[in-house]
Design a protein around this motif. Structure first.
Motif, mmCIF file in Angstrom:
data_model
loop_
_atom_site.group_PDB
_atom_site.id
_atom_site.type_symbol
_atom_site.label_atom_id
_atom_site.label_comp_id
_atom_site.label_asym_id
_atom_site.label_seq_id
_atom_site.Cartn_x
_atom_site.Cartn_y
_atom_site.Cartn_z
ATOM 1 N N MET A 1 80.421 20.839 -89.253
ATOM 2 C CA MET A 1 80.334 21.448 -90.585
ATOM 3 C C MET A 1 80.247 22.962 -90.508
ATOM 4 O O MET A 1 80.795 23.666 -91.348
ATOM 5 C CB MET A 1 79.115 20.899 -91.329
ATOM 6 N N GLY A 2 79.538 23.460 -89.488
ATOM 7 C CA GLY A 2 79.417 24.908 -89.338
ATOM 8 C C GLY A 2 80.761 25.590 -89.183
ATOM 9 O O GLY A 2 80.965 26.714 -89.663
ATOM 10 N N GLN A 3 81.699 24.925 -88.513
ATOM 11 C CA GLN A 3 83.045 25.483 -88.327
ATOM 12 C C GLN A 3 83.915 25.308 -89.570
ATOM 13 O O GLN A 3 84.640 26.221 -89.969
ATOM 14 C CB GLN A 3 83.713 24.805 -87.124
ATOM 15 N N THR A 4 83.852 24.125 -90.180
ATOM 16 C CA THR A 4 84.750 23.832 -91.305
ATOM 17 C C THR A 4 84.408 24.635 -92.558
ATOM 18 O O THR A 4 85.300 24.985 -93.326
ATOM 19 C CB THR A 4 84.726 22.331 -91.650
ATOM 20 N N VAL A 5 83.121 24.932 -92.756
ATOM 21 C CA VAL A 5 82.724 25.710 -93.941
ATOM 22 C C VAL A 5 83.445 27.059 -93.960
ATOM 23 O O VAL A 5 83.967 27.497 -94.992
ATOM 24 C CB VAL A 5 81.196 25.920 -93.963
ATOM 25 N N LYS A 6 83.491 27.736 -92.804
ATOM 26 C CA LYS A 6 84.173 29.037 -92.738
ATOM 27 C C LYS A 6 85.671 28.887 -92.979
ATOM 28 O O LYS A 6 86.303 29.726 -93.621
ATOM 29 C CB LYS A 6 83.939 29.671 -91.371
ATOM 30 N N MET A 7 86.235 27.800 -92.456
ATOM 31 C CA MET A 7 87.683 27.608 -92.573
ATOM 32 C C MET A 7 88.118 27.302 -93.998
ATOM 33 O O MET A 7 89.210 27.680 -94.425
ATOM 34 C CB MET A 7 88.136 26.485 -91.638
ATOM 35 N N TYR A 8 87.278 26.610 -94.758
ATOM 36 C CA TYR A 8 87.641 26.285 -96.130
ATOM 37 C C TYR A 8 87.780 27.548 -96.983
ATOM 38 O O TYR A 8 88.569 27.585 -97.931
ATOM 39 C CB TYR A 8 86.620 25.341 -96.751
ATOM 40 N N LYS A 9 87.020 28.589 -96.649
ATOM 41 C CA LYS A 9 87.174 29.852 -97.366
ATOM 42 C C LYS A 9 88.566 30.434 -97.108
ATOM 43 O O LYS A 9 89.215 30.970 -98.024
ATOM 44 C CB LYS A 9 86.105 30.843 -96.896
ATOM 45 N N GLN A 10 89.020 30.323 -95.861
ATOM 46 C CA GLN A 10 90.355 30.808 -95.532
ATOM 47 C C GLN A 10 91.440 29.994 -96.218
ATOM 48 O O GLN A 10 92.470 30.524 -96.628
ATOM 49 C CB GLN A 10 90.557 30.757 -94.006
ATOM 50 N N GLY B 1 91.528 19.932 -91.179
ATOM 51 C CA GLY B 1 91.582 18.469 -91.236
ATOM 52 C C GLY B 1 91.347 17.828 -89.882
ATOM 53 O O GLY B 1 90.625 16.827 -89.770
ATOM 54 N N ASN B 2 91.949 18.410 -88.845
ATOM 55 C CA ASN B 2 91.767 17.866 -87.487
ATOM 56 C C ASN B 2 90.309 17.977 -87.035
ATOM 57 O O ASN B 2 89.767 17.060 -86.413
ATOM 58 C CB ASN B 2 92.667 18.606 -86.494
#
Length: 466
Positions: A174-183, A233-234
């Motif tokens: 989750m720590g990684q995906t949260v930042k990516m969703y902003k992008q 997604g991956n």
């Protein structure tokens, strides 16, 4: 996200009842493994048919009450989320309509559209999911842990290890995906902006034979969006296999140690089955928690974007004078005056207009001639105060336009843009934008002046034609 909680004000009851009914459903769900353990140990093992039937009826009762609780919670959460989304969209739309052209240009029409539609929908979905899972999932995870302690303390240590490992996995992903969703949201804005720009300027693109360049740019932006979405997604997809591996290893450990204890008589078969069921419940709920975190991350990112819009205030300070009265009583020959006007667009490197001085007298018709980008439209936009001048004054009937209320100023001025815009509805509803009290005679006269009467009269419904 907390700044938007005020839109739940009218749904306090639903906001409280939705999680509570979900909590009630979860309580019944935690009792099911214990009932099953009783059926196995006392019913099947002792061939007590009456006990099996009685406990089977209890299971059916728990299922019915749990279903009713779940439906009730879903109703309240959906009602609260829908009301929240409606109030948020209404307020955001009202706020955006209050922007001057300067604020609209600063953010961009495309991103405003995205924030008012896609972003508010994401926030609404996040609120709905929050009400349904915020109490239920943690309650079942820790409730299953407590219930396992009530069955066997040593076996429950396996639960502690499994929950700790799952927490690390969920937090890391989750720590990684949260930042990516902003992008992802930012790249979505780029795609929508490119789409709108191409549709608006399609004639210019064709005139300069730039189709291939624009197609290439659009492909690059959509590919960037696709790559980021696939990457996120991956990464998110790792959640299920990793959690299933940990849970299944935990179940193997329970069966291994539990079988030994069953053999020596310190644990019953039903209790082992109950422990496995509690482990399965933890798996299901942690997957739901991960889904909640993902959706809340999206909603949080969208909420920040929406709050950015709310943080921008209209730069135009409304005046108090009535422009219509000033116009009617004006004695000056020059009714429109530009005095040492300088103007620049937001974030522009240079002025679009410099030292503009001229006046227009009553009854005078003038034309402003210049090349593309010379500032003709900009000059006209300063009269109804779509923008404020950076320096100098624009006067109407002897007064600075800043002294007039925006509503009276814009009722005084008629504008025909280069590209006509029609709103959904009938011809009549579009004409009434200029005067809500206009009669058919006035509308027909306006249509005649605009050279549209012949076209309207050919329509079957005339003014009422869609």
């Amino acid at each position: 996200m907390l700044k938007l909680v005020k839109y739940l004000r009218g749904y306090t009851k639903e906001s409280i009842l939705a999680p509570l009914f979900k909590l009630l459903e979860a309580s019944f769900e935690l009792l099911v493994p214990l009932v099953m353990a009783g059926i196995i140990d006392h019913g099947i093992a002792q061939e007590n048919t009456a006990y099996i039937v009685r406990m089977g009826a209890v299971l059916v009762g728990l299922a019915i009450v749990g279903l009713c609780s779940a439906i009730t919670a879903q109703y309240f959460s959906a009602k609260a989320a829908a009301g929240f989304g409606t109030a948020l969209r209404d307020d955001l739309f009202r706020h955006i309509l209050g922007f001057s052209h300067a604020e609209t240009d600063l953010l961009g029409r495309d991103t405003l559209t995205t924030r008012m539609t896609n972003d508010t929908n994401q926030i609404q979905a996040g609120v709905n999911l929050f009400f349904r899972l915020v109490l239920r999932s943690p309650f079942i995870v820790f409730g299953a842990l407590v219930m396992s302690f009530s069955i066997d303390v040593r076996e429950s240590l396996i639960f502690v290890v499994v929950i700790a490992l799952l927490a690390v996995i969920v937090a890391s992903i989750m720590g990684q995906t949260v930042k990516m969703y902003k992008q992802v949201q930012k790249r979505l804005d780029d795609v929508l902006g490119q789409t709108s720009e191409n549709l608006t300027g399609v004639r210019v693109i064709r005139a300069f034979s730039r189709q291939s360049d624009e197609i290439s740019t659009y492909k690059d932006r959509t590919q960037n969006l696709s790559d980021m979405q696939i990457h996120v997604g991956n990464l998110s997809a790792l959640m299920n296999p990793l959690t299933y591996v940990v849970i299944n290893l935990g179940i193997v450990a329970i069966l291994k140690t539990g079988s030994v204890k069953v053999n020596v008589g310190t644990l019953t078969q039903g209790e082992v089955v109950a422990l496995v069921n509690y482990m399965s419940q933890i798996l299901v709920e942690l997957v739901k928690v991960a889904n909640l975190i993902i959706n809340m991350s999206k909603a949080s990112a969208c909420a920040r974007r929406v709050n950015e819009v709310f943080a921008i205030q209209n730069s135009l300070v409304d005046g108090k004078e009535d422009a219509l009265q000033s116009w009617d009583s004006a004695k000056e020959e020059a009714v429109i005056c530009f005095k040492d006007v300088n103007f620049s667009y937001p974030n522009a490197g240079a002025d679009a207009l410099e030292e503009i001085n001229f006046s227009v007298n009553k009854g005078q018709m003038i034309g402003v001639i210049g090349g593309t980008g010379s500032g003709k439209s900009t000059l006209v936009n300063l009269i109804p105060r779509f923008y404020d001048v950076r320096q100098g004054e624009v006067e109407i009937a002897g007064k600075n336009v800043k002294e007039y209320s925006l509503s009276s100023l814009r009722r005084l001025i008629g504008i025909v843009e280069q590209k006509s815009r029609l709103f959904k509805g009938s011809i009549r509803s579009n004409l009434l934008w200029g005067d809500e009290q206009a009669t058919d005679e006035q509308m027909n006269r306006a249509a005649s002046i605009a050279q549209a009467a012949e076209v309207i009269n050919k329509k079957e419904g005339r003014l009422d034609e869609p």
